[in-house]
Design an enzyme around this catalytic site. Sequence first.
Site, PDB file in Angstrom:
ATOM      1  N   ARG A  91      -6.596  -3.683  10.516  1.00 16.70           N
ATOM      2  CA  ARG A  91      -5.542  -4.429  11.229  1.00 16.70           C
ATOM      3  C   ARG A  91      -6.075  -5.113  12.496  1.00 16.70           C
ATOM      4  O   ARG A  91      -5.498  -6.116  12.935  1.00 16.70           O
ATOM      5  CB  ARG A  91      -4.352  -3.524  11.546  1.00 16.70           C
ATOM      6  CG  ARG A  91      -3.726  -2.972  10.292  1.00 16.70           C
ATOM      7  CD  ARG A  91      -2.273  -2.649  10.357  1.00 16.70           C
ATOM      8  NE  ARG A  91      -1.919  -1.953   9.129  1.00 16.70           N
ATOM      9  CZ  ARG A  91      -1.721  -2.545   7.936  1.00 16.70           C
ATOM     10  NH1 ARG A  91      -1.783  -3.851   7.830  1.00 16.70           N
ATOM     11  NH2 ARG A  91      -1.432  -1.825   6.868  1.00 16.70           N
TER      12      ARG A  91
ATOM     13  N   ASP B 150       2.583  -0.729  12.482  1.00 16.58           N
ATOM     14  CA  ASP B 150       1.442  -1.417  11.848  1.00 16.58           C
ATOM     15  C   ASP B 150       1.436  -2.905  12.166  1.00 16.58           C
ATOM     16  O   ASP B 150       0.440  -3.597  11.916  1.00 16.58           O
ATOM     17  CB  ASP B 150       1.455  -1.233  10.317  1.00 16.58           C
ATOM     18  CG  ASP B 150       0.972   0.151   9.889  1.00 16.58           C
ATOM     19  OD1 ASP B 150       0.612   0.967  10.766  1.00 16.58           O
ATOM     20  OD2 ASP B 150       0.951   0.417   8.669  1.00 16.58           O
TER      21      ASP B 150
ATOM     22  N   LYS C 134       0.836  -1.205   0.000  1.00 12.68           N
ATOM     23  CA  LYS C 134       0.000   0.000   0.000  1.00 12.68           C
ATOM     24  C   LYS C 134       0.865   1.248   0.000  1.00 12.68           C
ATOM     25  O   LYS C 134       0.624   2.197  -0.755  1.00 12.68           O
ATOM     26  CB  LYS C 134      -0.892  -0.002   1.255  1.00 12.68           C
ATOM     27  CG  LYS C 134      -1.567   1.326   1.508  1.00 12.68           C
ATOM     28  CD  LYS C 134      -2.059   1.474   2.925  1.00 12.68           C
ATOM     29  CE  LYS C 134      -0.980   1.980   3.858  1.00 12.68           C
ATOM     30  NZ  LYS C 134      -1.487   2.325   5.199  1.00 12.68           N
ATOM     31  N   SER C 135       1.875   1.243   0.865  1.00  7.07           N
ATOM     32  CA  SER C 135       2.675   2.459   1.046  1.00  7.07           C
ATOM     33  C   SER C 135       3.470   2.792  -0.210  1.00  7.07           C
ATOM     34  O   SER C 135       3.577   3.957  -0.605  1.00  7.07           O
ATOM     35  CB  SER C 135       3.617   2.273   2.231  1.00  7.07           C
ATOM     36  OG  SER C 135       2.865   2.210   3.423  1.00  7.07           O
TER      37      SER C 135
ATOM     38  N   ARG D  10      -8.919  11.856  12.444  1.00 10.70           N
ATOM     39  CA  ARG D  10      -7.455  11.746  12.571  1.00 10.70           C
ATOM     40  C   ARG D  10      -6.783  13.119  12.374  1.00 10.70           C
ATOM     41  O   ARG D  10      -7.331  13.993  11.729  1.00 10.70           O
ATOM     42  CB  ARG D  10      -6.941  10.706  11.554  1.00 10.70           C
ATOM     43  CG  ARG D  10      -7.471   9.316  11.889  1.00 10.70           C
ATOM     44  CD  ARG D  10      -7.054   8.265  10.888  1.00 10.70           C
ATOM     45  NE  ARG D  10      -5.610   8.053  10.870  1.00 10.70           N
ATOM     46  CZ  ARG D  10      -5.006   7.241  10.007  1.00 10.70           C
ATOM     47  NH1 ARG D  10      -5.724   6.587   9.093  1.00 10.70           N
ATOM     48  NH2 ARG D  10      -3.719   7.089  10.052  1.00 10.70           N
TER      49      ARG D  10
HETATM   50  O1  S3P Z   1       3.900   6.454   5.065  1.00 16.84           O
HETATM   51  C1  S3P Z   1       3.249   5.409   5.063  1.00 16.84           C
HETATM   52  O2  S3P Z   1       3.029   4.747   4.023  1.00 16.84           O
HETATM   53  C2  S3P Z   1       2.701   4.932   6.335  1.00 16.84           C
HETATM   54  C3  S3P Z   1       3.209   5.402   7.517  1.00 16.84           C
HETATM   55  C4  S3P Z   1       2.735   4.905   8.836  1.00 16.84           C
HETATM   56  O3  S3P Z   1       1.943   5.909   9.416  1.00 16.84           O
HETATM   57  P1  S3P Z   1       2.500   6.973  10.534  1.00 16.84           P
HETATM   58  O4  S3P Z   1       3.666   7.657   9.976  1.00 16.84           O
HETATM   59  O5  S3P Z   1       1.317   7.845  10.738  1.00 16.84           O
HETATM   60  O6  S3P Z   1       2.841   6.152  11.757  1.00 16.84           O
HETATM   61  C5  S3P Z   1       1.915   3.633   8.727  1.00 16.84           C
HETATM   62  O7  S3P Z   1       1.228   3.386   9.930  1.00 16.84           O
HETATM   63  C6  S3P Z   1       0.929   3.698   7.599  1.00 16.84           C
HETATM   64  O8  S3P Z   1       0.174   2.513   7.484  1.00 16.84           O
HETATM   65  C7  S3P Z   1       1.637   3.902   6.280  1.00 16.84           C
HETATM   66  C1  PEP Z   2      -2.359   3.320   9.671  1.00 18.32           C
HETATM   67  C2  PEP Z   2      -2.650   2.751   8.509  1.00 18.32           C
HETATM   68  O1  PEP Z   2      -3.024   3.401   7.372  1.00 18.32           O
HETATM   69  P1  PEP Z   2      -3.096   4.940   6.957  1.00 18.32           P
HETATM   70  O2  PEP Z   2      -2.436   5.753   8.027  1.00 18.32           O
HETATM   71  O3  PEP Z   2      -2.404   5.022   5.654  1.00 18.32           O
HETATM   72  O4  PEP Z   2      -4.571   5.239   6.846  1.00 18.32           O
HETATM   73  C3  PEP Z   2      -2.543   1.286   8.334  1.00 18.32           C
HETATM   74  O5  PEP Z   2      -2.601   0.807   7.176  1.00 18.32           O
HETATM   75  O6  PEP Z   2      -2.412   0.555   9.335  1.00 18.32           O
END
Ligand code: S3P
Ligand code: PEP
Length: 426
Positions: free
Chosen positions: A385, A313, A29-30, A130
């Site tokens: 999750r 995560d 996803k990221s 959020r």
């Molecule tokens: O940059 C990213 O792709 C992500 C960063 C993380 O969030 P945070 O930086 O808010 O912890 C993670 O929890 C999220 O699922 C994806």
């Molecule tokens: C925190 C998550 O996603 P996002 O912050 O991208 O919504 C996740 O996928 O666990």
Amino acid sequence: MSEISLPSVIALSPVEQPPDTTVRLPGSKSITNRALLCAALAEGESTLSGVLFADDTRAMLGAAAALGAQVTADEAAATVTVRGSDPREASRPVSVYANQSGTTARFVLPALALRTARGVLDGDAQLRARPFGPLVEALRSLGARVEEPAEAGRLPLAVTGPVHGGRVPLPGHLSSQFLSGLLMAGPLMRDGLAVELTSPLVSVPYVTMTAAVMAAFGVQADGLGVAPGRYRATEYAIEPDASAASYFLAAAAITGGRITVAGLGTGSLQGDVRFADVLERMGARVSRSAAGITVTGGGQLRGVDVDMADISDTAQTLAAVAVHADGPTRVRGIGFIREKETDRLAAVVTELRRAGIDAEEHDDGFTIRPGRPAPTRFDTYGDHRMAMSLSLLSLRSPGIEIDNPRCVAKTYPGFFADLSRVTARA
Ligand SMILES: O=C(O)C1=C[C@@H](OP(=O)(O)O)[C@@H](O)[C@H](O)C1
Ligand SMILES: C=C(OP(=O)(O)O)C(=O)O
């Protein structure tokens, strides 16, 4: 949320024998959401392969189109072609709906701020709860006008640029996504970007990932700054999702089976591959190669004391593994996950207690003591999750049900199908 065919409650059965298999998981996803944005801002046509198709990445596909890119998706082939455009040349107002996707929202807002026309960003109720305040402040100090029609620091937001760039202070303790979003827009700012962190950064590996994806599109960023420039279109292959992999690696550890996640090699861009290191500390055997990661369970798992600020995560996944260890597991450094899809610390502790497990919440994490989960219908709080992690309790215990399993559509629509394939009798 997209319509995936799952019942409103899913009942899961224990494995009859430990799995011994290889899984091929959907794309990260990221990385998908970074590559889509860089491609949308690039000159020329990019082709992305191994793309994740899930609610979060569909949100970014929509955002890329709103930014002016021409996007053609082939879901069956897991590919997307993107003809990028220069958002600074755009003159019409647009709106972006990020649904539940934190990455989409936090990455797109700075890109919208490159435009002289007004851009509106909104999401569903979960995303509206959020935080966005640090990004709002940063974009204002870089020269954008940001309207907050609802509540300060929350969606919906409207932004009008262009941001000129330069030096900007930014807190790091809530989320790394603000920094990643600013960095990706940074090269298109007149003065480039130099971020000064005003508090320690969480989720650090995601910023390293941001710089790596930007580099693949021809822009060098050093993690806190970037010079003016343009992205170049490219062909880009996306790795499987390492956070999704955590559920299967954990399943091997919990059942005493052996599971290989193909395509997540030693060169992975994703910090969450380090979840395997935690399983190793707990006593599972881990082998890593350029082709993938294999976890082999077997012996009794040990409890661990671990800081998960880099890989949060996977904290809920670890909570499910910890139930099966021989002593307490203490997770630290992740107070910030109270601001994710739900308050994940409260949610995981509440649900494990519901199953009779001794779980305790701390400001910065939780402690889980081993136990045998009672038959339980788990609440997921609309958090993918929670659904995926709590499913792991069914591997060795009967009577586990997951309420609202469809929330997995956020990042992994095929999760339950893949889990049942892996745990089915050989
Ligand atoms: O940059 C990213 O792709 C992500 C960063 C993380 O969030 P945070 O930086 O808010 O912890 C993670 O929890 C999220 O699922 C994806
Ligand atoms: C925190 C998550 O996603 P996002 O912050 O991208 O919504 C996740 O996928 O666990």
